[in-house]
Write a protein that holds these residues in place. Structure first.
Motif, mmCIF file in Angstrom:
data_model
loop_
_atom_site.group_PDB
_atom_site.id
_atom_site.type_symbol
_atom_site.label_atom_id
_atom_site.label_comp_id
_atom_site.label_asym_id
_atom_site.label_seq_id
_atom_site.Cartn_x
_atom_site.Cartn_y
_atom_site.Cartn_z
ATOM 1 N N ILE A 157 0.837 -1.205 0.000
ATOM 2 C CA ILE A 157 0.000 0.000 0.000
ATOM 3 C C ILE A 157 0.869 1.251 0.000
ATOM 4 O O ILE A 157 0.598 2.218 -0.730
ATOM 5 C CB ILE A 157 -0.939 0.012 1.222
ATOM 6 N N ASP A 158 1.925 1.245 0.784
ATOM 7 C CA ASP A 158 2.817 2.413 0.857
ATOM 8 C C ASP A 158 3.572 2.624 -0.450
ATOM 9 O O ASP A 158 3.780 3.767 -0.880
ATOM 10 C CB ASP A 158 3.796 2.252 2.016
ATOM 11 N N ILE A 159 3.996 1.530 -1.076
ATOM 12 C CA ILE A 159 4.681 1.639 -2.365
ATOM 13 C C ILE A 159 3.741 2.252 -3.403
ATOM 14 O O ILE A 159 4.117 3.144 -4.168
ATOM 15 C CB ILE A 159 5.181 0.256 -2.838
ATOM 16 N N LEU A 160 2.501 1.760 -3.414
ATOM 17 C CA LEU A 160 1.515 2.294 -4.358
ATOM 18 C C LEU A 160 1.231 3.761 -4.065
ATOM 19 O O LEU A 160 1.076 4.572 -4.994
ATOM 20 C CB LEU A 160 0.226 1.475 -4.280
ATOM 21 N N VAL B 243 -7.665 1.348 -2.341
ATOM 22 C CA VAL B 243 -7.397 -0.007 -1.846
ATOM 23 C C VAL B 243 -7.415 -0.011 -0.316
ATOM 24 O O VAL B 243 -6.686 0.743 0.317
ATOM 25 C CB VAL B 243 -6.032 -0.525 -2.344
ATOM 26 N N THR B 244 -8.238 -0.872 0.265
ATOM 27 C CA THR B 244 -8.317 -1.007 1.719
ATOM 28 C C THR B 244 -7.771 -2.362 2.142
ATOM 29 O O THR B 244 -8.301 -3.398 1.735
ATOM 30 C CB THR B 244 -9.770 -0.882 2.214
ATOM 31 N N PRO B 245 -6.710 -2.388 2.956
ATOM 32 C CA PRO B 245 -6.204 -3.665 3.473
ATOM 33 C C PRO B 245 -7.072 -4.153 4.633
ATOM 34 O O PRO B 245 -7.488 -3.362 5.483
ATOM 35 C CB PRO B 245 -4.787 -3.317 3.931
ATOM 36 N N VAL B 246 -7.340 -5.456 4.639
ATOM 37 C CA VAL B 246 -8.257 -6.032 5.629
ATOM 38 C C VAL B 246 -7.666 -7.307 6.221
ATOM 39 O O VAL B 246 -7.167 -8.173 5.487
ATOM 40 C CB VAL B 246 -9.625 -6.360 4.996
ATOM 41 N N LEU B 247 -7.732 -7.433 7.537
ATOM 42 C CA LEU B 247 -7.413 -8.674 8.240
ATOM 43 C C LEU B 247 -8.704 -9.247 8.798
ATOM 44 O O LEU B 247 -9.391 -8.585 9.570
ATOM 45 C CB LEU B 247 -6.425 -8.423 9.388
ATOM 46 N N ILE B 248 -9.037 -10.467 8.393
ATOM 47 C CA ILE B 248 -10.172 -11.178 8.986
ATOM 48 C C ILE B 248 -9.606 -12.267 9.890
ATOM 49 O O ILE B 248 -8.880 -13.151 9.423
ATOM 50 C CB ILE B 248 -11.082 -11.798 7.915
ATOM 51 N N THR B 249 -9.891 -12.199 11.169
ATOM 52 C CA THR B 249 -9.329 -13.166 12.098
ATOM 53 C C THR B 249 -9.943 -14.548 11.907
ATOM 54 O O THR B 249 -11.122 -14.688 11.578
ATOM 55 C CB THR B 249 -9.525 -12.731 13.557
ATOM 56 N N ARG C 283 -4.405 2.241 7.865
ATOM 57 C CA ARG C 283 -5.630 1.974 7.112
ATOM 58 C C ARG C 283 -6.060 0.515 7.164
ATOM 59 O O ARG C 283 -7.078 0.150 6.583
ATOM 60 C CB ARG C 283 -5.440 2.400 5.653
ATOM 61 N N LEU C 284 -5.270 -0.328 7.864
ATOM 62 C CA LEU C 284 -5.632 -1.738 7.961
ATOM 63 C C LEU C 284 -6.879 -1.898 8.823
ATOM 64 O O LEU C 284 -6.939 -1.423 9.956
ATOM 65 C CB LEU C 284 -4.491 -2.555 8.556
ATOM 66 N N ASP D 138 -11.150 -5.318 21.267
ATOM 67 C CA ASP D 138 -10.105 -4.656 22.061
ATOM 68 C C ASP D 138 -8.713 -5.069 21.623
ATOM 69 O O ASP D 138 -7.778 -4.251 21.643
ATOM 70 C CB ASP D 138 -10.292 -4.969 23.548
ATOM 71 N N VAL D 139 -8.550 -6.330 21.230
ATOM 72 C CA VAL D 139 -7.248 -6.802 20.767
ATOM 73 C C VAL D 139 -6.928 -6.225 19.393
ATOM 74 O O VAL D 139 -5.837 -5.705 19.148
ATOM 75 C CB VAL D 139 -7.205 -8.343 20.727
ATOM 76 N N LEU D 140 -7.897 -6.281 18.495
ATOM 77 C CA LEU D 140 -7.661 -5.831 17.124
ATOM 78 C C LEU D 140 -7.500 -4.319 17.004
ATOM 79 O O LEU D 140 -6.840 -3.835 16.080
ATOM 80 C CB LEU D 140 -8.794 -6.306 16.211
ATOM 81 N N LYS D 141 -8.081 -3.569 17.938
ATOM 82 C CA LYS D 141 -7.972 -2.108 17.835
ATOM 83 C C LYS D 141 -6.543 -1.639 18.039
ATOM 84 O O LYS D 141 -6.164 -0.549 17.585
ATOM 85 C CB LYS D 141 -8.911 -1.420 18.829
ATOM 86 N N ASP D 142 -5.721 -2.429 18.717
ATOM 87 C CA ASP D 142 -4.296 -2.125 18.857
ATOM 88 C C ASP D 142 -3.467 -2.845 17.795
ATOM 89 O O ASP D 142 -2.476 -2.304 17.297
ATOM 90 C CB ASP D 142 -3.801 -2.535 20.248
ATOM 91 N N TYR D 143 -3.891 -4.056 17.444
ATOM 92 C CA TYR D 143 -3.098 -4.894 16.546
ATOM 93 C C TYR D 143 -3.128 -4.385 15.108
ATOM 94 O O TYR D 143 -2.072 -4.226 14.472
ATOM 95 C CB TYR D 143 -3.620 -6.330 16.605
ATOM 96 N N ALA D 144 -4.310 -4.128 14.575
ATOM 97 C CA ALA D 144 -4.429 -3.755 13.157
ATOM 98 C C ALA D 144 -3.673 -2.467 12.811
ATOM 99 O O ALA D 144 -2.857 -2.453 11.878
ATOM 100 C CB ALA D 144 -5.900 -3.658 12.760
ATOM 101 N N PRO D 145 -3.884 -1.369 13.537
ATOM 102 C CA PRO D 145 -3.186 -0.124 13.178
ATOM 103 C C PRO D 145 -1.673 -0.196 13.355
ATOM 104 O O PRO D 145 -0.950 0.647 12.818
ATOM 105 C CB PRO D 145 -3.795 0.907 14.142
#
Length: 218
Positions: free
Chosen positions: A100-103, A114-120, A141-142, A129-136
């Motif tokens: 994303i940064d290269i683009l 483009v939106t990057p997404v992690l689906i656990t 923009r993840l 609570d875990v993902l709010k710290d992990y994703a960013p």
């Protein structure tokens, strides 16, 4: 010995087909595709007519309910993983973030599409609570998505993702086994392409740039 081996192989293939993995991957690292878009290193095609992706309802890392319509008009770069993963997941998420940064350096307007997404695949531990710290931590923009066991199972099935509980390390900590593709979904929610695990960020960025540009001219 041969009579025993053949049924065993057949049973293994049947099990793979049941979860969609045998049918999912057809050709790897092709130079061209039937849709007329050049394929880059690390891309994988799927069998013609095989559906990948679909409707979902999950919760993002901000505690908001989201569906596929939330991202309408955006390309989604989707990875199924989990926050307790010691190596593979952080590597893939870092590659997505770098792509994303290269683009963004090449074409900021394209990167915004483009939106990057992690689906656990580990909703028991990956709460909001875990993902709010992990994703960013990987990219601002993840988007981290979680949900009930049933909701995660449903979306994983639509993407033909394999996952399951793996090795128990100690009384509290365990690993998860899962497939490791990165999926690119189009602005209409349809499947575009997918990338093998370990694909270089530059290759992903190259592909994103092509697909976004192709969408603008279509």
């Amino acid at each position: 010995m041969q009579r025993k081996t053949i049924p065993l192989i057949g049973a293994m293939l049947a099990a793979l087909a049941a979860i969609g993995l045998a049918a999912l991957v057809v050709w790897n690292q092709l130079s061209g595709g039937s849709d007329g878009v050049a394929r880059g290193d690390g891309e994988t095609l799927v069998a013609p007519g095989l559906e990948v992706g679909g409707a979902f309802e999950l919760t993002n890392h901000k505690g908001e309910t989201v569906t596929q319509d939330t991202f309408q008009g955006q390309f989604l770069l989707v990875y199924f993983g989990y926050s307790s993963c010691p190596d593979v997941c952080p590597t893939e998420l870092s590659s997505m973030a770098a792509a994303i940064d290269i683009l963004a350096e090449r074409d900021p307007e394209a990167a915004e599409k483009v939106t990057p997404v992690l689906i656990t695949i580990d909703p028991a531990r990956d709460t909001v609570d875990v993902l709010k710290d992990y994703a960013p931590a990987f990219h601002p923009r993840l988007v981290g998505l979680t949900g009930s066991d049933e909701a995660i199972e449903a979306v994983a099935r639509k993407f033909r993702v394999y996952y399951g509980r793996g090795q128990q390390i100690d009384d509290e900590f365990y690993l998860m086994n899962h497939s490791g593709y990165v999926y690119l979904m189009g602005p209409d929610g349809g499947f575009v392409t997918m990338f093998n695990g370990g694909t270089a960020p530059e290759s992903i960025a190259n592909a994103l740039q092509r697909y976004v540009a192709a969408a603008k001219t279509s």
